[in-house]
Design a protein around this motif. Sequence first.
Motif, PDB file in Angstrom:
ATOM      1  N   GLN A  84       0.831  -1.205   0.000  1.00  0.00           N
ATOM      2  CA  GLN A  84       0.000   0.000   0.000  1.00  0.00           C
ATOM      3  C   GLN A  84       0.862   1.249   0.000  1.00  0.00           C
ATOM      4  OE1 GLN A  84      -2.772  -0.133   3.275  1.00  0.00           O
ATOM      5  NE2 GLN A  84      -4.318  -1.249   2.077  1.00  0.00           N
ATOM      6  N   GLU A  85       1.970   1.195   0.753  1.00  0.00           N
ATOM      7  CA  GLU A  85       2.861   2.360   0.823  1.00  0.00           C
ATOM      8  C   GLU A  85       3.470   2.678  -0.535  1.00  0.00           C
ATOM      9  OE1 GLU A  85       2.866  -0.177   2.840  1.00  0.00           O
ATOM     10  OE2 GLU A  85       2.535   0.603   4.863  1.00  0.00           O
ATOM     11  N   LYS A  86       3.889   1.636  -1.265  1.00  0.00           N
ATOM     12  CA  LYS A  86       4.524   1.859  -2.567  1.00  0.00           C
ATOM     13  C   LYS A  86       3.526   2.418  -3.577  1.00  0.00           C
ATOM     14  CE  LYS A  86       7.698   1.741  -5.730  1.00  0.00           C
ATOM     15  NZ  LYS A  86       8.781   2.756  -5.705  1.00  0.00           N
ATOM     16  N   LEU A  87       2.326   1.847  -3.600  1.00  0.00           N
ATOM     17  CA  LEU A  87       1.311   2.332  -4.531  1.00  0.00           C
ATOM     18  C   LEU A  87       0.946   3.778  -4.203  1.00  0.00           C
ATOM     19  CD1 LEU A  87      -0.564   1.771  -6.896  1.00  0.00           C
ATOM     20  CD2 LEU A  87      -2.251   0.873  -5.278  1.00  0.00           C
ATOM     21  N   ALA A  88       0.812   4.076  -2.897  1.00  0.00           N
ATOM     22  CA  ALA A  88       0.500   5.445  -2.484  1.00  0.00           C
ATOM     23  C   ALA A  88       1.591   6.408  -2.935  1.00  0.00           C
ATOM     24  CB  ALA A  88       0.326   5.504  -0.966  1.00  0.00           C
ATOM     25  N   GLU A  89       2.838   5.974  -2.821  1.00  0.00           N
ATOM     26  CA  GLU A  89       3.960   6.823  -3.235  1.00  0.00           C
ATOM     27  C   GLU A  89       3.913   7.093  -4.730  1.00  0.00           C
ATOM     28  OE1 GLU A  89       8.868   6.610  -3.418  1.00  0.00           O
ATOM     29  OE2 GLU A  89       7.770   5.207  -2.150  1.00  0.00           O
TER      30      GLU A  89
ATOM     31  N   ASP B   5      -1.750   9.526   0.314  1.00  0.00           N
ATOM     32  CA  ASP B   5      -1.417   8.903   1.582  1.00  0.00           C
ATOM     33  C   ASP B   5      -1.769   7.416   1.555  1.00  0.00           C
ATOM     34  OD1 ASP B   5      -2.386   8.313   4.660  1.00  0.00           O
ATOM     35  OD2 ASP B   5      -0.694   9.709   4.542  1.00  0.00           O
ATOM     36  N   ARG B   6      -1.034   6.603   2.337  1.00  0.00           N
ATOM     37  CA  ARG B   6      -1.307   5.164   2.371  1.00  0.00           C
ATOM     38  C   ARG B   6      -2.738   4.883   2.819  1.00  0.00           C
ATOM     39  NH1 ARG B   6      -2.283   1.460   5.670  1.00  0.00           N
ATOM     40  NH2 ARG B   6      -2.037   2.840   7.467  1.00  0.00           N
ATOM     41  N   THR B   7      -3.246   5.686   3.751  1.00  0.00           N
ATOM     42  CA  THR B   7      -4.611   5.456   4.232  1.00  0.00           C
ATOM     43  C   THR B   7      -5.645   5.669   3.133  1.00  0.00           C
ATOM     44  OG1 THR B   7      -4.743   7.750   5.019  1.00  0.00           O
ATOM     45  CG2 THR B   7      -4.027   6.078   6.606  1.00  0.00           C
ATOM     46  N   THR B   8      -5.320   6.531   2.165  1.00  0.00           N
ATOM     47  CA  THR B   8      -6.235   6.738   1.037  1.00  0.00           C
ATOM     48  C   THR B   8      -6.359   5.465   0.213  1.00  0.00           C
ATOM     49  OG1 THR B   8      -5.683   9.093   0.943  1.00  0.00           O
ATOM     50  CG2 THR B   8      -6.656   8.125  -1.024  1.00  0.00           C
ATOM     51  N   VAL B   9      -5.221   4.813  -0.044  1.00  0.00           N
ATOM     52  CA  VAL B   9      -5.250   3.536  -0.769  1.00  0.00           C
ATOM     53  C   VAL B   9      -6.076   2.516   0.018  1.00  0.00           C
ATOM     54  CG1 VAL B   9      -3.856   1.607  -1.628  1.00  0.00           C
ATOM     55  CG2 VAL B   9      -3.039   3.963  -1.899  1.00  0.00           C
ATOM     56  N   GLY B  10      -5.895   2.491   1.351  1.00  0.00           N
ATOM     57  CA  GLY B  10      -6.668   1.575   2.176  1.00  0.00           C
ATOM     58  C   GLY B  10      -8.156   1.827   2.083  1.00  0.00           C
ATOM     59  N   ARG B  11      -8.553   3.094   2.020  1.00  0.00           N
ATOM     60  CA  ARG B  11      -9.984   3.434   1.897  1.00  0.00           C
ATOM     61  C   ARG B  11     -10.543   2.979   0.558  1.00  0.00           C
ATOM     62  NH1 ARG B  11      -8.212   8.675   4.384  1.00  0.00           N
ATOM     63  NH2 ARG B  11      -8.956   8.684   6.525  1.00  0.00           N
ATOM     64  N   TRP B  12      -9.739   3.135  -0.503  1.00  0.00           N
ATOM     65  CA  TRP B  12     -10.186   2.658  -1.819  1.00  0.00           C
ATOM     66  C   TRP B  12     -10.390   1.150  -1.799  1.00  0.00           C
ATOM     67  CZ3 TRP B  12      -5.841   5.561  -4.972  1.00  0.00           C
ATOM     68  CH2 TRP B  12      -6.120   6.935  -4.980  1.00  0.00           C
ATOM     69  N   GLU B  13      -9.444   0.450  -1.207  1.00  0.00           N
ATOM     70  CA  GLU B  13      -9.510  -1.011  -1.214  1.00  0.00           C
ATOM     71  C   GLU B  13     -10.654  -1.531  -0.357  1.00  0.00           C
ATOM     72  OE1 GLU B  13      -4.774  -1.949  -2.104  1.00  0.00           O
ATOM     73  OE2 GLU B  13      -5.619  -2.440  -0.136  1.00  0.00           O
ATOM     74  N   SER B  14     -11.001  -0.805   0.679  1.00  0.00           N
ATOM     75  CA  SER B  14     -12.107  -1.233   1.533  1.00  0.00           C
ATOM     76  C   SER B  14     -13.468  -0.915   0.916  1.00  0.00           C
ATOM     77  CB  SER B  14     -12.002  -0.547   2.898  1.00  0.00           C
ATOM     78  OG  SER B  14     -12.277   0.849   2.789  1.00  0.00           O
TER      79      SER B  14
ATOM     80  N   ILE C  45      -1.814  19.141  -2.325  1.00  0.00           N
ATOM     81  CA  ILE C  45      -2.980  19.067  -3.209  1.00  0.00           C
ATOM     82  C   ILE C  45      -3.663  17.710  -3.065  1.00  0.00           C
ATOM     83  CG2 ILE C  45      -3.698  18.950  -5.630  1.00  0.00           C
ATOM     84  CD1 ILE C  45      -1.568  21.120  -6.206  1.00  0.00           C
ATOM     85  N   ALA C  46      -2.863  16.652  -2.976  1.00  0.00           N
ATOM     86  CA  ALA C  46      -3.423  15.311  -2.825  1.00  0.00           C
ATOM     87  C   ALA C  46      -4.266  15.210  -1.565  1.00  0.00           C
ATOM     88  CB  ALA C  46      -2.311  14.260  -2.807  1.00  0.00           C
ATOM     89  N   MET C  47      -3.863  15.905  -0.516  1.00  0.00           N
ATOM     90  CA  MET C  47      -4.609  15.863   0.743  1.00  0.00           C
ATOM     91  C   MET C  47      -5.982  16.516   0.623  1.00  0.00           C
ATOM     92  SD  MET C  47      -2.957  14.093   2.834  1.00  0.00           S
ATOM     93  CE  MET C  47      -3.845  14.484   4.341  1.00  0.00           C
ATOM     94  N   LEU C  48      -6.164  17.402  -0.380  1.00  0.00           N
ATOM     95  CA  LEU C  48      -7.477  18.019  -0.578  1.00  0.00           C
ATOM     96  C   LEU C  48      -8.533  16.972  -0.886  1.00  0.00           C
ATOM     97  CD1 LEU C  48      -6.644  21.149  -2.778  1.00  0.00           C
ATOM     98  CD2 LEU C  48      -7.441  21.169  -0.414  1.00  0.00           C
ATOM     99  N   GLY C  49      -8.107  15.900  -1.546  1.00  0.00           N
ATOM    100  CA  GLY C  49      -9.064  14.863  -1.917  1.00  0.00           C
ATOM    101  C   GLY C  49      -9.088  13.700  -0.950  1.00  0.00           C
ATOM    102  N   THR C  50      -8.360  13.820   0.182  1.00  0.00           N
ATOM    103  CA  THR C  50      -8.337  12.723   1.142  1.00  0.00           C
ATOM    104  C   THR C  50      -9.434  12.925   2.169  1.00  0.00           C
ATOM    105  OG1 THR C  50      -5.943  12.519   0.888  1.00  0.00           O
ATOM    106  CG2 THR C  50      -6.947  11.506   2.838  1.00  0.00           C
TER     107      THR C  50
END
Length: 417
Positions: free
Chosen positions: A14-19, A24-33, A411-416
């Motif tokens: 998740q960390e690598k994909l987020a990078e 953020d890694r938690t954003t990837v986790g939210r998508w996957e859930s 900017i990415a955090m605006l959509g988190t």
Amino acid sequence: MGLAERRRALGYSQEKLAELLGVDRTTVGRWESGRFSPQPPQRKRLAAALEVSLEELDFLLKPLRTTEEETPGRPTSDPPSAGDPDEMIRREFLRILTVSGALTALPVEEAEALTEGVQRGLLADFARMNRHLWHVYQLARSKGSVYPVVRDQLTTLNEALASSSGTAQPLLSAAADLLQLAGELAFDSNRYADAAASYSLAAAASKDVGAYDLWACALVRQAYVDMSEQRHSQAAQMLDVAERLAGRGDTALSTRYWVASVQAEAYAGLGDLIECERALDRAEAIRDLTTNGVNSGWLRFDGARLVEERGARYVQLGRLDLAENTLRNALGQEALAFGQSYRRRGAVLTDLAAIGAKRRDPEQVVAYAREALELARSSRSGYVARRLRTLCDEFGPLSRDHRVAELGAEIAMLGTP
């Protein structure tokens, strides 16, 4: 296979994909859930990182059902959106619209009787309230703050429509107006499905009452949904229909000029400079309109934005020198002064930052995008945030500059969520 399985199949954490995506890694986790979905600009980057098409990505993002939920004949415990207030309002309005259409076959006397007395007063009240809400929406720093009042007004309007005897047609124009405002609020919050549903209902109501200008405006707003997802060809088709409807509308209104200005955006997205310029020239003809052809609500196009829109189209087409001069002139307008329209100023600043990105000029990118970012934060505008996220796609090698990288992360955090 779900999103997480595809990620693991490619060997990503998740960390690598987020990078890779700048989130953020938690954003990837939210998508996957399945709790949240990526925004359109993020979807493109996510599909590329996972080496799938956008259609395949849609399949990966679908929530996985449990074995119990897939048992034939067994209902799911939580029907999608069944209790969502907006969805309930839309379903009720659709029911009323269906009944109203069927009742058009009634004798004319019955339909005319509805326009008298209380119903006529109701129509005037809703029209006044709608104009007021559009005005508040236009002035509000945070567009979302208007949403609860609009939803309450939609509920009230639905009740009036449901209690109408005979035919509800005289109230449908007020509904077509208010549904377009509801769609605008959803669009600004990046809720594209809700926006499209509201615009479709507005178009259907406008059709039933023969309100060609209202109908055309609903289609124009629907085209914006297509363009936000880079479907410029579909948007151009929608706008062609809107142009024909506007041609049958009130020549004292500015509808056809607004259609032309949005057609320019669709043509620019298709890379057609000639058609884009022609559409802009048609829009400029609004200056010859001798009447006050601007509705204070659902139609607000008066040509004041044409300078900044022309600059934005030049950016799309890669005509950077023309774009920069035009946009700087637009930024000097009183309507775009600091503290005035956050959305308009934010859009122009983002376009100027995009020019810097195309020229590989980190100073220009940071200078303009930083101010636009502050405007997005202050106003909580989904529109400005969406424009900024699209800007990140232009960074390319500039992302190695620590200032640009830091800006991209913010900017990415605006959509988190």
